[in-house]
Structures are given as C-alpha cells and as structure tokens.
Scaffold this active site. Structure first.
Site, PDB file in Angstrom:
ATOM      1  N   GLU A 171       2.358 -38.928  37.089  1.00 36.01           N
ATOM      2  CA  GLU A 171       1.125 -38.701  37.818  1.00 36.01           C
ATOM      3  C   GLU A 171       1.106 -37.377  38.597  1.00 36.01           C
ATOM      4  O   GLU A 171      -0.027 -36.621  38.529  1.00 36.01           O
ATOM      5  CB  GLU A 171       0.963 -39.907  39.070  1.00 36.01           C
TER       6      GLU A 171
ATOM      7  N   THR B  88     -29.163 -46.917  40.527  1.00 33.57           N
ATOM      8  CA  THR B  88     -29.800 -45.619  41.268  1.00 33.57           C
ATOM      9  C   THR B  88     -30.950 -45.998  42.095  1.00 33.57           C
ATOM     10  O   THR B  88     -31.486 -45.179  43.025  1.00 33.57           O
ATOM     11  CB  THR B  88     -30.142 -44.521  40.336  1.00 33.57           C
TER      12      THR B  88
ATOM     13  N   GLY C 108     -33.653 -44.005  34.923  1.00 32.27           N
ATOM     14  CA  GLY C 108     -32.392 -43.737  35.377  1.00 32.27           C
ATOM     15  C   GLY C 108     -31.211 -44.392  35.474  1.00 32.27           C
ATOM     16  O   GLY C 108     -31.560 -45.592  34.842  1.00 32.27           O
TER      17      GLY C 108
HETATM   18  P1  ADP Z   1     -31.599 -50.174  39.461  1.00 27.40           P
HETATM   19  O1  ADP Z   1     -31.710 -48.728  39.623  1.00 27.40           O
HETATM   20  O2  ADP Z   1     -30.327 -50.467  38.615  1.00 27.40           O
HETATM   21  O3  ADP Z   1     -32.632 -51.083  39.416  1.00 27.40           O
HETATM   22  P2  ADP Z   1     -31.379 -51.278  42.137  1.00 27.40           P
HETATM   23  O4  ADP Z   1     -32.518 -50.690  42.733  1.00 27.40           O
HETATM   24  O5  ADP Z   1     -31.315 -52.817  41.906  1.00 27.40           O
HETATM   25  O6  ADP Z   1     -30.798 -50.455  41.076  1.00 27.40           O
HETATM   26  O7  ADP Z   1     -30.231 -51.073  43.216  1.00 27.40           O
HETATM   27  C1  ADP Z   1     -29.200 -52.123  43.545  1.00 27.40           C
HETATM   28  C2  ADP Z   1     -28.760 -51.918  45.098  1.00 27.40           C
HETATM   29  O8  ADP Z   1     -28.031 -50.742  45.281  1.00 27.40           O
HETATM   30  C3  ADP Z   1     -29.816 -51.861  46.092  1.00 27.40           C
HETATM   31  O9  ADP Z   1     -30.360 -53.288  46.299  1.00 27.40           O
HETATM   32  C4  ADP Z   1     -29.430 -51.234  47.105  1.00 27.40           C
HETATM   33  O10 ADP Z   1     -28.730 -51.985  48.047  1.00 27.40           O
HETATM   34  C5  ADP Z   1     -28.639 -50.254  46.506  1.00 27.40           C
HETATM   35  N1  ADP Z   1     -29.145 -49.125  46.381  1.00 27.40           N
HETATM   36  C6  ADP Z   1     -29.346 -48.428  45.214  1.00 27.40           C
HETATM   37  N2  ADP Z   1     -30.032 -47.207  45.158  1.00 27.40           N
HETATM   38  C7  ADP Z   1     -30.294 -46.921  46.548  1.00 27.40           C
HETATM   39  C8  ADP Z   1     -30.641 -45.862  47.322  1.00 27.40           C
HETATM   40  N3  ADP Z   1     -31.314 -44.755  46.715  1.00 27.40           N
HETATM   41  N4  ADP Z   1     -30.776 -45.891  48.388  1.00 27.40           N
HETATM   42  C9  ADP Z   1     -30.441 -47.080  49.129  1.00 27.40           C
HETATM   43  N5  ADP Z   1     -29.874 -48.361  48.610  1.00 27.40           N
HETATM   44  C10 ADP Z   1     -29.822 -48.149  47.310  1.00 27.40           C
END
Ligand code: ADP
Ligand code: MG
Length: 584
Positions: free
Chosen positions: A397, A179, A175
């Site tokens: 704009e 996300t 993804g």
């Molecule tokens: P990646 O998909 O790049 O690994 P992460 O899981 O590291 O993304 O997400 C980074 C931060 O964004 C998380 O620590 C959280 O705070 C927030 N976040 C991302 N997706 C969600 C989600 N589906 N629900 C809640 N928080 C989210």
C-alpha cells in the site's frame, strides 16, 4: 346402521355354549348375523337383547338356529357401505363442480385482465403529489436553466407562437446514473404546475405483443385530455433501443412499442401543449429516429457534479440533518471527486446513521469520514492477519501511495489503510481521481502511464524489500487492472509504437444489425505485436515504479512503520510526513 339405531344390546354375559343351549331350549326369538363380524345380536323371547361372540363364519349356530326355527337375519353391511359410498360420491362430485367453477372464474379473470392489458398503467402524478423544486437539485445549473425554459413553453406558449417559433416536443435528459435526471423531471413537475404524467419505459413492455403499443397510445390520449402537460418517460433506453439490433434481429414487442411512440410523437400537433421528457444513461444505443428534430430534439446533458456542485449537493442533503458547525462541506467536496448526486446523498445519509449509532446530537467530521470509508471501501470485517502478512500488505500500500504522490502530487493520496474490508483481503490506498479527467472524460497518455505505474507499485515495493523470489500475489487485482489499461492504450487509443490504429476485436454480438461485428479482422502477426507491446509497456512501468520507490526508500520504511502501528494513515498525516521526505 338402521339395525343399531333400532336396538341396543347389552354386551354378552352369555357364553357360546350357553347360547347353543338357549337355542336348543327355544328361548331365542331371533339372531342377527353380521358378515365378517365375530359376534351375533341375540333377541330373547323375553325381550332381552345381547351380543354374543361366535366363531368366524360359524356354521354350527346357523344349523342349530334353523333346526329350532329361530329367525335368522343377515345384516347387509353393503347397504350401509353403499349408502356411505353414495354420500362420498356426491361429495366428490360437489368438490369437482366447485373446483371447475373456481378454475373458470380465475381464467375469466385472467382473460379479462389479458384483454385489459392495454389499459395504461402510467402513474399519474398530479402537481399536489410532487413537492420537488429546482432548489432540491443542486450542482447541475446548466441543465436546470434549460429546463426552466420548458416551463415557459408550457405556461406562456403565446410568447413563442407570436414569433412563429415552434415549441419543442421532446427533451431528452442524458447523463450517468444518479446525477439527478429523475429528480430534475420531478422538479419541473413541481415548478410548472401543469399536470405531469410519469411512467418508466419498462412498464410499457409486457409479455404480449402489442400491449406496449396500446399503452403508448393510451398515455398520449390521456395527455391530450390534460394538455398542457408533461409526459415523463424514465429509462427510455429499455424501449428506445436501436431497432433490429440484438440476437435474432430484435424484439417484436419492443419495436412495436417504439414505433408507436415515434408515431405518437409525430402525431400530436405542434404547440398542443404537450412536452415529452425522457431520461436515459445510454444515449448511444437509442434509435436514431427517436433523436431526429421534431421528436427528442433537445438533449440536455446532466453531468457528474464538479467541486462547487458537490458542495452544493452535500449542503442540500444536510439541510434536514443536524450538521456540526465545524464540518466544512467544501473540504468533503474535495474528498468526493467522481461522486454522483446519488452517491453524495448516500454519503450524508450514512453519516447520519453513524451519528445516530454513536448517539451524538450532531454530525461531525469523523462520522462523515467513517461513512465515506463505508461507501467507498465497503464494510469493515474482522479478518485477522498475521504480522508478517500485515507487513507485506503495508509495503504494497505504501508503495502505491508513494508512486501516486510522485506522479500526481501529494494531494492525490486520500488515505492508506491495512484494515481489512469486505470485498478484498489486503489493505487499500485510496487515491483521488483526477478532477479534470472526471469532468472532461479526456485521459492523457501520461496519466494512463502513471495509473499503470501506481498499480504496479505494490509489486515494485515487494520486489525491493523482500527480493525477486519472495514476492507474493498480493497485488493480483492491481496487475489485472494495469494490464487492462495497457491493452486499451495499445488497441484502442493508439498510444503505442504500433501507432494510432484501432485494433479492438469487438466482442459486441449485434447479429441483427446486419453483420457479425465480432469477426476478427486482425492478422496473427499483429496479435503478437500487440502482446509484445503490452508486455513491454508493463515491464518498463514496473521498472519506473521500482526506481521511484528506491529513491524514496527512507520514506517507505517510515510510512510502513506508522501504518503498522496505526493501521491507517490519513491524508493530513501523509502530507506532513511526505512533504519533506519525498524525492521526485
Ligand atoms: P438518475 O439520474 O439516475 O435518475 P435520480 O434523479 O434518481 O438519478 O437521483 C437519485 C437521488 O440522488 C435523488 O433522489 C437525490 O436524492 C440524489 N441526487 C442526485 N442528483 C442530485 C442533485 N443534482 N442534487 C441533489 N440531489 C441529487
Ligand atoms: Mg432515474
């Protein structure tokens, strides 16, 4: 040195001529000479000691003294300096020895580190460390559901074994960035209660060939000890890239690491209680061997959240924040099309910061509004522009806003502003991305054409208001944006009269892949056709924009007037004014 320590001489009250007389009269017992010093130490027969100045290299005193049988002693300063020298050389030698010892010690440390490179750096996160739960991950219900099943594989393997089913070995989370892939993995660790080994794929790779491979071996060994357990490899594309690709045919270290990973994935027996979860946002560049059944055979897509998902994520990230009762998160979900979970988390965090800055107790809509501006438009700057320049920017704009309203509906315009922000000088018309396009990734020809017309609308408005010769380069970014879209329409999507032919001159240099892909395969004749087509579509789009704005000239003037006074037109005001006046 010894000399001085034995005698202490008073400074002279005797003159040179007195000294000569004293020598003659036999009152002096001995004279001490110092080479290169313009004085002598004199010891009288009566025991008196004295320093007397003489000429440099004085011969007369020597003659007189020897005539009168006075003891003459030349003080050997060499002796002193040689003693000092020997001290210095001993010191130097000591420093040298110490330096060598230090160097040897640090290299031996280095050597032992080099030998210990293979030792795993994987961070071992035990269940106590992970307090993330599935409740913390919002807006990705399908992915969460699939992953919950993984927990059952681990906790009740018998259920599947009895049916003769094999428990999958690897799960790949795919993804866009932000996300929640890493977050999901943490949630599994938090929920499953089995040990969780987490490592970033980049940690495998070191300068030395073979280190990564031995780290992979180590990791799996550790996992086998802990079984049942989960191994989580984040950003796996950094080692899992297609082998043999890249300039020079790939990278030995990375490929060895990947080979080792493939071997290990095959190596542990089915149902041994180890499940490998990996995350990536580039599944397209992964080695196909990694994706075949028996390895990462489960692929779970973690998509950008939809309207409902965004609302849930916003509420998850407002839980620990004092949100005012008037704030409607559903409304903010409509304003954040295309935002990832990380973007939304950032938005709520910025809102809290704005709230704290204003020293209010709860987060209100205006805090979220300024946070949204900051996140999407960048920081406010205080570039002052002349009234005339403001007018030009305002027409640009508003022109874009009107064309967007005609093409994609009044709701598509989120905000018009002529306040300068860092990153660009002019104003900004924030246009909401199309929800369908964001979620499905499919773009229609009609939508692309409308994007081009909106991008060129600034130029169109300027042409109408100021005349063909008075236009400025204010819309330079929009023009290059439009041209890029048109080029893609013609060469990639087959949306032009040339037909559905892929005419991309691929610039990927993947020499190791076996052939040079950026070799031009397009005839010169076709090139000119492409260019003609790009120019054609652009000209027609500009004309369409001009026609649309001409039709809405009254609305244009009205909005520009408001914009010049207020500097910003919000979505609600725009809707109210446009609703009656807009002519489609
Ligand atoms: P990646 O998909 O790049 O690994 P992460 O899981 O590291 O993304 O997400 C980074 C931060 O964004 C998380 O620590 C959280 O705070 C927030 N976040 C991302 N997706 C969600 C989600 N589906 N629900 C809640 N928080 C989210
Ligand atoms: Mg991540």
């Amino acid at each position: 040195m010894f000399f001085k320590s034995n005698f202490s001489y008073s400074n002279s009250s005797t003159s040179y001529s007195d000294l000569l007389l004293e020598i003659d009269s036999g009152n002096i017992q001995s004279i001490y000479f110092f080479p290169r010093k313009r004085e002598v130490d004199v010891l009288y027969k009566n025991g008196k000691k004295e320093k007397v100045p003489i000429l440099y290299n004085d011969q007369l005193i020597l003659e007189k003294a020897s005539e009168n049988n006075v003891d003459l002693t030349i003080n050997n300063s060499r002796k002193e300096s040689s003693a000092a020298n020997s001290f210095a050389s001993v010191g130097l030698f000591l420093i040298f020895v110490i330096a060598i010892v230090l160097i040897l010690r640090s290299t031996s440390k280095f050597a032992s580190r080099a030998l210990g490179f293979g030792k795993n750096k994987a961070k071992f996160v035990t269940i106590d460390d992970v307090d993330t739960r599935f409740d913390d991950v919002a807006g990705v219900p399908e992915a969460a559901e699939e992953l919950k099943e993984v927990i059952t594989f681990l906790n009740q393997p018998k259920k599947f074994l009895d049916l003769g089913a094999k428990v999958p070995k690897g799960v790949l989370l795919i993804g866009p960035p932000g996300t929640g892939k890493t977050l999901l993995a943490k949630a599994i660790a938090g929920e499953s209660g089995v040990p969780f080994l987490s490592i970033a794929a980049s940690e495998f790779v070191e300068l030395f060939v073979g280190v990564g491979a031995s780290r992979v071996r180590d990791l799996f060994e550790k996992a086998k000890e802990k079984s049942p357990c989960i191994i989580f490899i984040d950003e796996i594309d950094s080692i899992g890239r297609q082998r043999g690709s890249g300039i020079g045919g790939g990278n030995d270290e990375r490929e060895q690491t990947l080979n080792q990973l493939l071997t290990e994935l095959d190596g542990f027996a089915d149902n041994s209680g180890i499940i490998v979860i990996a995350a990536t946002n580039r599944p397209d560049i992964l080695d196909s061997a990694l994706l075949r059944p028996g390895r990462f055979d489960r692929k779970i897509e973690v998509m950008l959240p939809d309207l409902e998902g965004r609302k849930k994520i916003l509420s998850v990230h407002s839980l620990s924040k004092p949100l005012s009762k008037n704030v409607d998160l559903a409304y903010w979900a409509t304003r954040t099309v295309g935002f990832s979970g990380a973007d939304l988390a950032n938005l709520m965090n910025e809102s809290a910061i704005h709230c704290a800055r204003e020293e209010s107790n709860s987060i209100c809509d205006n805090h979220i509004e300024s946070a949204l501006d900051k996140v999407t438009l960048g920081l406010r700057t205080s570039v002052i522009c002349s009234p005339n320049m403001k007018k030009i920017i305002a027409y640009n704009e508003v022109g874009r806003a009107i064309v967007s309203a005609v093409k994609n509906g009044i709701d598509s315009v989120d905000k018009i502003t002529i306040l300068p922000r860092s990153g660009y000088i002019g104003g900004y018309t924030k246009i909401n991305p199309d929800e369908d396009t964001v979620s499905s990734g499919l773009i229609s020809k009609k939508l692309l054409l409308s994007k081009i017309e909106i991008a060129l609308a600034g130029r169109a408005a300027e042409t109408i208001v100021f005349g063909k010769n008075e236009i400025t380069q204010c819309s330079i970014n929009d023009i290059s944006y439009a041209t890029n879209i048109v080029r893609e329409m013609v060469t990639k999507y087959g949306f032009s009269v040339i037909g559905p032919v892929s005419l991309e001159s691929n610039n990927d240099i993947l020499i190791g892949d076996g052939f040079l892909r950026n070799k031009s395969i397009i005839a010169d004749n076709t090139y000119s056709k492409i260019d003609n087509e790009i120019i054609n579509i652009t000209k027609i789009s500009l004309q369409n924009s001009i026609n649309l704005i001409l039709k809405n000239r009254i609305l244009l003037e009205k909005l520009v007037e408001i914009l010049l006074n207020k500097e910003t037109i919000e979505n609600k005001t725009f809707k109210k004014i446009t609703f009656d006046l807009l002519k489609v």
